[in-house]
Write an enzyme that holds these catalytic residues in place. Structure first.
Site, short mmCIF file in Angstrom:
data_model
loop_
_atom_site.label_atom_id
_atom_site.label_comp_id
_atom_site.label_asym_id
_atom_site.label_seq_id
_atom_site.Cartn_x
_atom_site.Cartn_y
_atom_site.Cartn_z
N VAL A 159 6.68 14.16 -1.55
CA VAL A 159 7.87 13.68 -2.28
C VAL A 159 8.21 14.65 -3.42
O VAL A 159 9.38 15.03 -3.59
CB VAL A 159 7.64 12.25 -2.83
CG1 VAL A 159 8.91 11.75 -3.51
CG2 VAL A 159 7.23 11.29 -1.70
N GLU A 188 12.28 2.73 -8.31
CA GLU A 188 12.99 2.37 -7.07
C GLU A 188 12.26 2.89 -5.82
O GLU A 188 12.24 2.22 -4.77
CB GLU A 188 14.42 2.93 -7.10
CG GLU A 188 15.25 2.62 -5.88
CD GLU A 188 15.45 1.14 -5.65
OE1 GLU A 188 16.19 0.52 -6.41
OE2 GLU A 188 14.87 0.59 -4.70
N GLY A 246 8.98 9.19 3.67
CA GLY A 246 9.39 10.56 3.97
C GLY A 246 9.79 11.27 2.69
O GLY A 246 10.25 10.63 1.74
N LYS A 250 3.51 2.72 -5.98
CA LYS A 250 3.45 1.26 -5.80
C LYS A 250 2.08 0.71 -6.16
O LYS A 250 1.97 -0.41 -6.68
CB LYS A 250 3.82 0.88 -4.38
CG LYS A 250 2.95 1.49 -3.29
CD LYS A 250 3.73 2.39 -2.40
CE LYS A 250 2.85 3.21 -1.51
NZ LYS A 250 3.58 4.07 -0.62
N GLU A 294 -1.32 7.96 8.76
CA GLU A 294 -2.08 8.95 8.01
C GLU A 294 -3.49 9.08 8.57
O GLU A 294 -3.94 8.22 9.33
CB GLU A 294 -2.15 8.51 6.54
CG GLU A 294 -0.79 8.58 5.91
CD GLU A 294 -0.84 8.34 4.41
OE1 GLU A 294 -1.86 8.71 3.80
OE2 GLU A 294 0.13 7.81 3.90
N ARG A 307 -2.18 20.63 -8.61
CA ARG A 307 -3.63 20.78 -8.70
C ARG A 307 -4.02 22.26 -8.74
O ARG A 307 -4.84 22.67 -9.55
CB ARG A 307 -4.27 20.09 -7.50
CG ARG A 307 -5.40 19.19 -7.91
CD ARG A 307 -6.31 18.96 -6.74
NE ARG A 307 -5.98 17.80 -5.96
CZ ARG A 307 -6.49 16.60 -6.18
NH1 ARG A 307 -7.27 16.39 -7.21
NH2 ARG A 307 -6.21 15.63 -5.38
N ARG A 308 -3.40 23.06 -7.85
CA ARG A 308 -3.74 24.49 -7.75
C ARG A 308 -2.46 25.33 -7.80
O ARG A 308 -1.80 25.53 -6.78
CB ARG A 308 -4.44 24.75 -6.41
CG ARG A 308 -5.78 24.06 -6.22
CD ARG A 308 -6.93 24.87 -6.81
NE ARG A 308 -6.92 26.26 -6.36
CZ ARG A 308 -7.57 26.71 -5.29
NH1 ARG A 308 -8.26 25.88 -4.54
NH2 ARG A 308 -7.52 27.99 -4.96
N GLY A 333 11.18 3.05 0.02
CA GLY A 333 11.65 4.44 -0.15
C GLY A 333 13.09 4.58 -0.58
O GLY A 333 13.47 4.18 -1.69
N LYS A 354 3.69 -3.71 -2.38
CA LYS A 354 5.15 -3.81 -2.42
C LYS A 354 5.60 -5.27 -2.59
O LYS A 354 6.56 -5.55 -3.31
CB LYS A 354 5.74 -3.18 -1.16
CG LYS A 354 5.52 -1.66 -1.15
CD LYS A 354 5.76 -1.05 0.23
CE LYS A 354 5.60 0.47 0.19
NZ LYS A 354 5.56 1.07 1.54
N1 LIG Z 1 5.30 10.04 1.18
C1 LIG Z 1 6.10 9.00 1.21
O1 LIG Z 1 6.84 8.78 2.17
C2 LIG Z 1 6.16 8.05 0.04
C3 LIG Z 1 7.09 6.99 0.07
C4 LIG Z 1 7.17 6.12 -1.02
C5 LIG Z 1 6.32 6.30 -2.09
N2 LIG Z 1 5.40 7.32 -2.07
C6 LIG Z 1 4.53 7.45 -3.25
O2 LIG Z 1 4.83 8.70 -3.87
C7 LIG Z 1 3.67 9.22 -4.48
C8 LIG Z 1 3.42 10.61 -3.95
O3 LIG Z 1 3.25 10.55 -2.54
P1 LIG Z 1 3.23 11.84 -1.61
O4 LIG Z 1 3.39 11.35 -0.22
O5 LIG Z 1 4.16 12.87 -2.13
O6 LIG Z 1 1.72 12.29 -1.82
P2 LIG Z 1 1.08 13.76 -1.59
O7 LIG Z 1 -0.37 13.57 -1.41
O8 LIG Z 1 1.85 14.51 -0.57
O9 LIG Z 1 1.36 14.44 -3.01
C9 LIG Z 1 0.62 14.17 -4.17
C10 LIG Z 1 0.37 15.51 -4.84
O10 LIG Z 1 -0.24 15.28 -6.11
C11 LIG Z 1 -1.16 16.35 -6.29
N3 LIG Z 1 -2.13 16.00 -7.33
C12 LIG Z 1 -3.22 15.21 -7.22
N4 LIG Z 1 -3.87 15.17 -8.40
C13 LIG Z 1 -3.18 15.93 -9.25
C14 LIG Z 1 -3.35 16.29 -10.62
N5 LIG Z 1 -4.37 15.82 -11.34
N6 LIG Z 1 -2.46 17.12 -11.20
C15 LIG Z 1 -1.42 17.60 -10.48
N7 LIG Z 1 -1.19 17.30 -9.18
C16 LIG Z 1 -2.08 16.47 -8.59
C17 LIG Z 1 -1.78 16.57 -4.93
O11 LIG Z 1 -2.37 17.85 -4.86
C18 LIG Z 1 -0.57 16.43 -4.03
O12 LIG Z 1 0.08 17.66 -3.81
C19 LIG Z 1 2.57 8.21 -4.20
O13 LIG Z 1 2.47 7.31 -5.27
C20 LIG Z 1 3.07 7.49 -2.95
O14 LIG Z 1 2.56 6.19 -2.82
C21 LIG Z 1 5.32 8.18 -1.04
N1 LIG Z 2 2.63 4.58 4.12
C1 LIG Z 2 3.89 4.01 3.75
C2 LIG Z 2 4.72 5.04 3.02
C3 LIG Z 2 5.87 4.48 2.25
O1 LIG Z 2 5.46 3.81 1.12
C4 LIG Z 2 4.59 3.50 5.02
O2 LIG Z 2 4.07 3.65 6.13
O3 LIG Z 2 5.65 2.88 4.90
NA NA Z 3 13.66 1.67 -2.74
#
Ligand SMILES: NC(=O)c1ccc[n+]([C@@H]2O[C@H](COP(=O)([O-])OP(=O)(O)OC[C@H]3O[C@@H](n4cnc5c(N)ncnc54)[C@H](O)[C@@H]3O)[C@@H](O)[C@H]2O)c1
Ligand SMILES: N[C@@H](CCO)C(=O)O
Ligand code: NA
Length: 431
Positions: free
Chosen positions: A16, A128, A306, A104, A189, A47-48, A133, A204
């Protein structure tokens, strides 16, 4: 442009976060026009840093805590999980910085603490993207429906499990092989536990119930069953009755006989009629059905996950909080004033569908019906079909306390005349 630049810190640049960084850069002029001031990406915590050659190097840091403390106005948190994120966001809010997050898991447990920190410093907390999403859902609940009385919020808020159940429905395949397929296609996942066991949907549900009923509901208050026990027999039993199986988050206002109100918040598989608007929601899509006294029935549909869809919701929040800062105000505060208690699952009114294989001899139906009567569970419909030496019995109940329905099923399972309990599932979406 009338306001001073709004400086944004992005924490996390994964699925995201990378989309948020891209859109913030590509659409800078548009976003500035909508916010009333330039919205500047001031730093990105990853992180890196050496693993992100695609990002502007001067913005990168591995020290998220320092970035939070720096001269920024808004924190966009896209790391996820509880700690250390909770501590960072509390620090930011207490210093009057606004927060936008998709987290969430954090909101479902700590929204009271975070909201209090935001309130005491006059900052905004927007989330939001945390539920469904891209679908505008939380702001409609919080703002557009603020003048109405919401009675029910029921929906498909987990894409992974909806993908699996939709595939089981169309192929007739079992749960395990469908989960394997979902993993191969990248829908599930590597560790699908949070999705398939219903934890994600329960978080949620807690967020939705809190907003809809102006109360505090946490993830641990939400009754939860995942989809691991849904069998191809359940799917077939649903089909035979013109229903389909969905994992729903159900948040309901329950009024007791004495007029006292409580909130039921639960996540479990249900059978719904194929004619119900939620039944047609296939694949990884999300949809949420809302009932309110004056508005009637509303439905929200779209992509619940996504990178880009979730980033859309994050940027919408970012523009809102940036605009609030430019205008010197803030968005709606948390409203937990109704403080409704959470009703235990056992006391929540539900309806069951029960399919049984029973001995085909006189008096069996009466014996089975007696068990329902003993638990004060009223039967709405019975269908019997004869096979060779057994009969298949399908019973749908009226509303009864969930504990009474469970006890009925347990006792029926022990009866000698009952050869097999083929399928037991709660029913929703019909009168
Ligand atoms: N992917 C989705 O479709 C989706 C949908 C709705 C909500 N979310 C929420 O959005 C958030 C992010 O999800 P995502 O899918 O992008 O996860 P992701 O794992 O792809 O990204 C998280 C990033 O945070 C980084 N990170 C971890 N610890 C860190 C630190 N201490 N300092 C800096 N960076 C650090 C990780 O290296 C990683 O790149 C989560 O809370 C997730 O629940 C995701
Ligand atoms: N893992 C969640 C991502 C969105 O929050 C899903 O499958 O809907
Ligand atoms: Na929403």
């Amino acid at each position: 442009m009338d306001g001073k630049t709004v400086r944004v810190a992005l924490l996390g640049c994964g699925t995201v976060g990378s989309e948020v960084a891209r859109l913030l850069t590509e659409q800078a002029d548009e976003l500035a026009a909508r916010a009333g001031a330039p919205v500047e990406l001031a730093g990105i915590a990853v992180r890196r840093p050496d693993k992100h050659p695609e990002l502007p190097q001067h913005l990168l840091t591995s020290d998220a805590a320092a970035l939070v403390e720096s001269d920024v106005d808004v924190i966009v948190e896209l790391i996820g999980g509880i700690e250390p994120v909770r501590t960072w966001l509390l620090t930011a809010l207490r210093k009057g910085k606004s927060v936008v997050t998709a987290n969430k898991a954090l909101l479902a447990e700590y929204s009271a603490e975070l909201s209090e920190a935001a309130d005491s410093a006059g900052a905004d907390l927007y989330f939001e993207a945390s539920v469904a999403g891209a679908i505008p859902l939380l702001r409609p609940l919080r703002e557009s429906l603020a003048g109405d009385r919401i009675t029910k919020v029921m929906g498909i808020v987990n894409g992974t499990t909806n993908f699996i159940l939709s595939a089981m429905d169309s192929s007739g395949a079992g749960y395990a092989e469908t989960l394997d397929e979902a993993s191969r296609l990248g829908y599930a996942e590597a560790d699908p536990t949070a999705d398939v066991d219903g934890y994600d949907a329960a978080s949620k549900a807690a967020i939705l119930a809190s907003l809809a009923f102006h109360s505090r509901v946490t993830a641990s208050d939400v009754y939860r069953e995942g989809i691991a026990n849904v069998t191809s027999s359940d799917i077939a039993a649903a089909k035979a009755l013109g229903r389909t199986v969905k994992l729903l988050s159900i948040c309901e206002r329950v009024t007791a006989d004495d007029g006292t109100e409580s909130v039921s918040a639960r996540v479990h598989p249900v059978m719904i009629p194929r004619s119900h608007p939620l039944a047609g929601v296939g694949g990884a899509f999300n949809a949420v059905f809302v009932e309110a006294d004056a508005a009637g029935e509303l439905m929200f549909y779209g992509q619940g996950a996504g990178g880009a869809p979730t980033a859309s919701a994050v940027l919408g929040d970012l523009v809102a909080v940036a605009r609030n800062r430019v205008l010197g105000g803030r968005g709606p505060r948390e409203s937990a004033h109704a403080a409704l208690p959470v009703r235990p699952m056992g006391q929540t009114p539900t309806r069951y569908h029960i399919s049984l294989d029973v001995a085909d001899k006189p008096g069996v139906l009466a014996q089975v019906a007696q068990v329902f009567a003993a638990h004060e569970v009223s039967i709405a419909a019975v269908r019997q079909r004869d096979r060779l030496s057994t009969a298949s019995l399908v019973i749908v109940t009226h509303l009864a306390p969930d504990a009474a329905l469970r006890a009925t099923v347990e006792e029926i399972g022990k009866m000698d005349v009952v050869h097999e309990v083929v399928s037991v599932m709660r029913v929703e979406g019909e009168d």
